[in-house]
Design a protein around this motif. Structure first.
Motif, PDB file in Angstrom:
ATOM      1  N   GLN A 114      -8.828  -0.506   1.081  1.00 60.32           N
ATOM      2  CA  GLN A 114      -9.327  -1.239  -0.078  1.00 60.32           C
ATOM      3  C   GLN A 114      -9.754  -0.285  -1.197  1.00 60.32           C
ATOM      4  O   GLN A 114      -9.517  -0.541  -2.361  1.00 60.32           O
ATOM      5  N   SER A 115     -10.371   0.812  -0.821  1.00 53.30           N
ATOM      6  CA  SER A 115     -10.811   1.796  -1.798  1.00 53.30           C
ATOM      7  C   SER A 115      -9.621   2.393  -2.552  1.00 53.30           C
ATOM      8  O   SER A 115      -9.677   2.587  -3.772  1.00 53.30           O
ATOM      9  N   ILE A 116      -8.556   2.673  -1.839  1.00 52.67           N
ATOM     10  CA  ILE A 116      -7.349   3.204  -2.479  1.00 52.67           C
ATOM     11  C   ILE A 116      -6.776   2.176  -3.451  1.00 52.67           C
ATOM     12  O   ILE A 116      -6.426   2.511  -4.592  1.00 52.67           O
ATOM     13  N   LEU A 133      -0.613   5.651  -9.429  1.00 52.87           N
ATOM     14  CA  LEU A 133       0.190   5.596  -8.212  1.00 52.87           C
ATOM     15  C   LEU A 133       0.154   6.938  -7.486  1.00 52.87           C
ATOM     16  O   LEU A 133       0.025   6.993  -6.261  1.00 52.87           O
ATOM     17  N   GLU A 134       0.220   8.024  -8.233  1.00 49.06           N
ATOM     18  CA  GLU A 134       0.169   9.356  -7.621  1.00 49.06           C
ATOM     19  C   GLU A 134      -1.185   9.625  -6.971  1.00 49.06           C
ATOM     20  O   GLU A 134      -1.248  10.204  -5.884  1.00 49.06           O
ATOM     21  N   GLU A 135      -2.252   9.212  -7.619  1.00 51.60           N
ATOM     22  CA  GLU A 135      -3.582   9.390  -7.034  1.00 51.60           C
ATOM     23  C   GLU A 135      -3.704   8.596  -5.732  1.00 51.60           C
ATOM     24  O   GLU A 135      -4.238   9.086  -4.735  1.00 51.60           O
ATOM     25  N   GLY A 136      -3.201   7.372  -5.745  1.00 47.26           N
ATOM     26  CA  GLY A 136      -3.212   6.563  -4.529  1.00 47.26           C
ATOM     27  C   GLY A 136      -2.389   7.203  -3.427  1.00 47.26           C
ATOM     28  O   GLY A 136      -2.775   7.220  -2.261  1.00 47.26           O
ATOM     29  N   MET A 137      -1.250   7.775  -3.809  1.00 46.29           N
ATOM     30  CA  MET A 137      -0.392   8.442  -2.834  1.00 46.29           C
ATOM     31  C   MET A 137      -1.110   9.649  -2.215  1.00 46.29           C
ATOM     32  O   MET A 137      -1.009   9.885  -1.011  1.00 46.29           O
ATOM     33  N   GLN A 138      -1.830  10.391  -3.026  1.00 47.57           N
ATOM     34  CA  GLN A 138      -2.579  11.541  -2.508  1.00 47.57           C
ATOM     35  C   GLN A 138      -3.666  11.102  -1.529  1.00 47.57           C
ATOM     36  O   GLN A 138      -3.881  11.750  -0.499  1.00 47.57           O
ATOM     37  N   GLN A 139      -4.333  10.011  -1.836  1.00 51.40           N
ATOM     38  CA  GLN A 139      -5.372   9.500  -0.936  1.00 51.40           C
ATOM     39  C   GLN A 139      -4.759   8.997   0.372  1.00 51.40           C
ATOM     40  O   GLN A 139      -5.311   9.228   1.449  1.00 51.40           O
ATOM     41  N   LEU A 144      -3.484   9.776   6.218  1.00 49.06           N
ATOM     42  CA  LEU A 144      -2.465   9.891   7.262  1.00 49.06           C
ATOM     43  C   LEU A 144      -2.508  11.254   7.943  1.00 49.06           C
ATOM     44  O   LEU A 144      -2.330  11.338   9.158  1.00 49.06           O
ATOM     45  N   VAL A 145      -2.757  12.309   7.186  1.00 48.19           N
ATOM     46  CA  VAL A 145      -2.880  13.641   7.791  1.00 48.19           C
ATOM     47  C   VAL A 145      -4.078  13.661   8.739  1.00 48.19           C
ATOM     48  O   VAL A 145      -4.028  14.253   9.817  1.00 48.19           O
ATOM     49  N   GLN A 146      -5.152  12.994   8.352  1.00 50.11           N
ATOM     50  CA  GLN A 146      -6.358  12.949   9.186  1.00 50.11           C
ATOM     51  C   GLN A 146      -6.148  12.121  10.449  1.00 50.11           C
ATOM     52  O   GLN A 146      -6.555  12.530  11.541  1.00 50.11           O
ATOM     53  N   HIS A 147      -5.505  10.972  10.330  1.00 54.61           N
ATOM     54  CA  HIS A 147      -5.439  10.034  11.456  1.00 54.61           C
ATOM     55  C   HIS A 147      -4.155  10.109  12.286  1.00 54.61           C
ATOM     56  O   HIS A 147      -4.176   9.736  13.463  1.00 54.61           O
TER      57      HIS A 147
END
Length: 166
Positions: A114-116, A133-139, A144-147
């Motif tokens: 939701q935050s994204i 869109l790029e900022e959302g992609m980075q988030q 995904l890298v974390q989980h």
């Protein structure tokens, strides 16, 4: 309310959306998806839709319902680790929905998705469509890298990286 929504969708043309996201930008975004997927086991798909058609509006289809349709149509649910993630943008309503398959949805709190979405919607409201869109992609990448990290093995690219623009 229905008339206002209909007018908003009729005014949101594919031409205007293509102006905001020209082929060069779509290509760059697809490359960013591919680079991101090389670092985690998630599979990202992006759909940018200008507007809903008349029957969808008549039946009061929501952006979330439409995102779920795209999730199924594009086979985002059909990945080996069930870690597909769809980002759906409905330009006519400036609504953004993220649908995550069960392999990642069980690991990431709903508030994170939701935050994204909210961050991207704020960027869109300010007219920053591509950077939003790029900022959302980075988030998304960070989540995904974390989980679902890649853990050293080269991930397989199970879904196309291209951005669907409709």
């Amino acid at each position: 309310m229905m008339i206002k929504r209909l007018v908003r969708h009729l005014a949101s043309t594919g031409w205007r959306t293509r102006q905001r996201f020209p082929p060069s930008v779509l290509h760059r975004l697809a490359q960013q998806v591919a680079a991101s997927e090389a670092q985690h086991r998630g599979q990202l798909r992006f759909v940018i839709e200008s507007a809903l058609d008349w029957p969808a509006i008549w039946h009061r289809q929501t952006a979330r319902q439409r995102a779920l349709e795209w999730f199924g149509q594009l086979g985002v649910w059909d990945t080996e680790d069930n870690t597909g993630v769809l980002v759906y943008v409905l330009m006519a309503e400036r609504k953004i929905e993220i649908i995550a398959d069960r392999g990642i949805a069980n690991r990431v709190p709903a508030a994170a998705w939701q935050s994204i979405c909210q961050g991207m919607q704020q960027a869109f409201a300010a007219g920053r469509f591509v950077s939003g869109l790029e900022e959302g992609m980075q988030q998304l990448h960070a989540l995904l890298v974390q989980h679902v990290p890649n853990q050293g093995a080269k991930g397989s690219n199970e879904l196309p990286d291209e951005i669907v623009l409709r």
